[in-house]
Scaffold this motif. Structure first.
Motif, PDB file in Angstrom:
ATOM      1  N   HIS A   3       0.862  -1.181   0.000  1.00 26.40           N
ATOM      2  CA  HIS A   3       0.000   0.000   0.000  1.00 26.40           C
ATOM      3  C   HIS A   3       0.894   1.225   0.000  1.00 26.40           C
ATOM      4  O   HIS A   3       2.120   1.109  -0.003  1.00 26.40           O
ATOM      5  CB  HIS A   3      -0.865   0.036   1.270  1.00 26.40           C
TER       6      HIS A   3
ATOM      7  N   CYS B 205      -4.183   6.034  -0.407  1.00 26.00           N
ATOM      8  CA  CYS B 205      -3.307   4.944  -0.828  1.00 26.00           C
ATOM      9  C   CYS B 205      -3.036   5.123  -2.314  1.00 26.00           C
ATOM     10  O   CYS B 205      -3.961   5.216  -3.109  1.00 26.00           O
ATOM     11  CB  CYS B 205      -3.969   3.599  -0.549  1.00 26.00           C
TER      12      CYS B 205
ATOM     13  N   GLU C  18      -0.919   3.065  -4.088  1.00 18.87           N
ATOM     14  CA  GLU C  18      -0.497   1.821  -4.732  1.00 18.87           C
ATOM     15  C   GLU C  18      -1.736   0.967  -4.938  1.00 18.87           C
ATOM     16  O   GLU C  18      -2.475   0.713  -3.982  1.00 18.87           O
ATOM     17  CB  GLU C  18       0.486   1.059  -3.835  1.00 18.87           C
TER      18      GLU C  18
ATOM     19  N   CYS D  13      -4.027  -1.807  -4.674  1.00 17.78           N
ATOM     20  CA  CYS D  13      -3.933  -2.905  -3.716  1.00 17.78           C
ATOM     21  C   CYS D  13      -5.136  -3.831  -3.756  1.00 17.78           C
ATOM     22  O   CYS D  13      -5.277  -4.705  -2.910  1.00 17.78           O
ATOM     23  CB  CYS D  13      -3.730  -2.342  -2.308  1.00 17.78           C
TER      24      CYS D  13
ATOM     25  N   HIS E 252      -9.148  -0.434  -3.352  1.00 17.93           N
ATOM     26  CA  HIS E 252      -8.049   0.541  -3.378  1.00 17.93           C
ATOM     27  C   HIS E 252      -8.536   1.991  -3.394  1.00 17.93           C
ATOM     28  O   HIS E 252      -8.036   2.840  -2.653  1.00 17.93           O
ATOM     29  CB  HIS E 252      -7.143   0.263  -4.579  1.00 17.93           C
TER      30      HIS E 252
HETATM   31 CU1  CUA Z   1      -4.062   0.238  -0.318  1.00 18.20          CU
HETATM   32 CU2  CUA Z   1      -4.288   0.952  -2.570  1.00 18.20          CU
END
Ligand code: CUA
Length: 151
Positions: free
Chosen positions: A98, A133, A135, A137, A141
């Protein structure tokens, strides 16, 4: 005659080389915090500071905020920190990669399972800061966020 000198030189080089390797390995083995901080992702909740996550005052001007990232949020969800003090964010993940990105600041941390990431930051204005966040995920997300209250 010359062969003997080279043989001695070769053995000497080997000994020196092995000593360096040995010292390096020994040094790393005895410096748990050196270089990279690692953590067993399955034991995060048992290991400090993640056994008691949240805001902790370290000294007069320094605070640590320990957070655990996991799909799809941060624990604890409520973070309140003072303005003008050094805040050390300490994070790890229990599942996938993340990020911990505080909008409109320089804080953009990669949060990797098995690793502990630190980032120091001092807020110069009170208010509410959005954390996202960055990234990808998983399915949640885009909903992974939290808020930091700076007072
Ligand atoms: Cu945790 Cu995107």
């Amino acid at each position: 005659k010359y062969e003997k000198i080279w043989l001695v030189f070769g053995i000497l080089s080997l000994v020196i080389f092995l000593s360096i390797v040995g010292i390096t390995a020994f040094g790393q083995g005895h410096t748990p915090a050196g270089g990279m901080d690692t953590i067993d992702p399955e034991k995060v909740s048992e290991i400090a500071p993640f056994d008691n996550p949240g805001v902790k005052q370290l000294d007069k001007n320094t605070y640590e905020v320990a957070l655990v990232a996991k799909a799809f949020g941060y624990e604890p969800s409520e973070i309140k920190v003072p303005v003008g003090k050094e805040i050390i964010f300490t994070l790890t993940s229990t599942d996938v990669v993340h990020s911990f990105t505080i909008k409109d600041t320089k804080v953009n941390m990669m949060v990797v399972p098995g690793r502990i990431t630190h980032k120091s930051y001092t807020f110069d204005k009170p208010g509410k800061y959005l954390v996202l966040c960055n990234e990808y995920c998983g399915t949640g997300h885009h909903f992974m966020s939290t808020e930091i209250e700076v007072y």
